[in-house]
Write an enzyme that holds these catalytic residues in place. Structure first.
Site, short mmCIF file in Angstrom:
data_model
loop_
_atom_site.label_atom_id
_atom_site.label_comp_id
_atom_site.label_asym_id
_atom_site.label_seq_id
_atom_site.Cartn_x
_atom_site.Cartn_y
_atom_site.Cartn_z
N ALA A 201 -4.61 1.09 10.37
CA ALA A 201 -3.19 0.50 11.63
C ALA A 201 -1.55 0.64 10.76
O ALA A 201 -1.28 1.49 11.42
CB ALA A 201 -3.71 -0.46 12.01
N CYS A 326 2.35 -3.37 -11.32
CA CYS A 326 3.41 -4.20 -12.37
C CYS A 326 2.87 -5.46 -12.29
O CYS A 326 2.70 -5.82 -11.56
CB CYS A 326 4.66 -3.88 -12.02
SG CYS A 326 6.16 -5.25 -13.13
#
Ligand SMILES: Cc1ncc(COP(=O)(O)O)c(C=O)c1O
Length: 388
Positions: A201, A326
């Site tokens: 959603a 990262c």
């Protein structure tokens, strides 16, 4: 500062109609949809409406839609559920591409550690997998082929219908992760010819923490979450009613507005690509020649470290993404760009711009206006040699 959000593939803001409906449900409706009394039946009816709207978006029957906690769970349920169900038939091979989302890649890895054989199909710089690669990899013990419809980093669209045919010829099931395509391009479970399809959603202006898995009627799948008989015994746990209502509203809006929004977003995206590549020397679009979702572009900036560019743009009020993870201080190059065969350098100097609800030409123009100066400054700070 007037901030510009160009990271809609990460997540999207809620549509105002979604907020209104969800607020009303959170305030006024608390029944457990499994309860037989009035309170339960009210929330059950709300959930049924949400299910119908989500099913309509993907051209499916409502009863074949299973609500989950999001795209990640839908991918897990599809792959783990089928893998376990087909194990007894001796099918212990799983296929995906090397550009899948981590929800698929890490699920394959986990099953690999438990004895399933896994194959990741290779790709080239088009960012599109070739049906021949699947033909070469598939065997009679393949249980499931899981190939995403649209890629989240570069936006390329995979030839899912052709791939599904190949999977079916060998008796395997076909799953597609349509998290990044639903609401952006037409997504029809029958047109795509798949057996399972995941959506989420929060990628279509709905709430976070709710998604769906569509599964072809009659398909056997071992549930990942065990417990009560919710979702017709396919996914245990009391449903996220307000989330499902919000998902339904978002899906309804996506179905109604998709074509018009796609034209607007494609025009903005093309303007961004054209003007950025004109204004900044050494800027190249990744996967630009392939079929793509209309809102996404991934651009490499020669001799610029993407993470620094992201931070500089953020300081200038523009939110983008590197599309790479990262983790613990180490910069991981994008697995998608790496799989597409780009150099290590290029995988580390690429930025994803993903447009959506509310973005305007003025947003694009401001981005194009600030980029050359930022890139020039970062280049002058960097001593790395020119490499592409
Ligand atoms: C292609 C794709 N699949 C799955 C997911 C995971 O969806 P969710 O955040 O709803 O768990 C994402 C989210 O980034 C995605 O882009």
């Amino acid at each position: 500062m007037n901030r510009i959000y160009l990271d809609h593939n990460a997540t999207t803001p809620l549509h105002s109609e979604v907020i209104e409906r969800m607020t009303a449900v959170l305030r006024d409706e608390f029944g457990n949809p499994s309860s037989v009394h009035h309170f339960g039946q009210r929330t059950k009816a709300l959930m049924d409406d949400g299910r119908a709207a989500v099913a309509a978006l993907i051209g499916a029957e409502a009863s074949d839609v299973v609500f989950t906690s999001g795209g990640t769970e839908s991918d897990n349920l599809a792959i783990r559920g089928v893998a376990e169900a087909m194990e007894a038939a001796g099918r212990r091979h799983l296929i995906a591409t090397s550009i899948e989302h981590e929800a698929v890649l890490n699920t394959l890895k986990a099953l690999g550690r438990r004895g399933w054989r896994t194959t990741l199909l290779p790709l080239d710089q088009t960012g599109v997998v070739s049906p021949d690669a699947l033909r070469a990899a598939i065997t009679d013990d393949t249980a499931i082929v899981s190939i995403m419809h649209a890629n989240n980093e570069v936006g390329t669209i995979q030839p899912v219908a052709a791939l599904a045919e190949i999977a079916h010829e060998r008796g395997a099931l076909m799953h597609t992760d349509a998290v990044q395509s639903a609401g952006k391009v037409p997504v029809g479970v029958r047109t795509l010819g798949v057996d399972l399809l995941s959506i989420s959603a929060h990628k279509m202006n709905g709430p976070k923490g709710v998604g769906a898995l569509w599964m072809r009627r009659g398909l056997r799948l071992v549930p990942v979450l065990t417990g009560g008989r919710h979702e017709r015994s396919r996914r245990a746990g009391t449903e996220n009613v307000a989330g499902i209502v919000g998902f339904g509203v978002a899906a309804g809006l996506a179905a109604r507005k998709r074509a018009a929004d796609a034209d607007t977003l494609a025009a903005l995206r093309d303007r961004l690509e054209r003007d950025v590549t004109r204004a900044v020397a050494g800027a190249t679009v990744n996967g630009g020649g392939s079929p793509r979702v209309p809102n996404t572009t991934n651009i490499s900036f020669e001799r610029v470290e993407a993470e620094s560019l992201l931070i500089a743009l953020d300081l200038a009020g523009i939110a983008v993404s590197t599309g790479s993870a990262c983790s613990s201080g180490t910069l991981e190059p994008s697995h998608v760009l790496k799989a597409m065969g780009f150099s290590a350098h290029r995988t580390q100097n690429s930025i994803r711009f993903s447009l959506g609800l509310g973005n305007t030409e003025a947003d694009v123009d401001r981005t194009v206006a600030v980029l050359p100066g930022i890139v020039e400054k970062l280049r002058s700070l960097s001593r790395s040699p020119v490499r592409v």
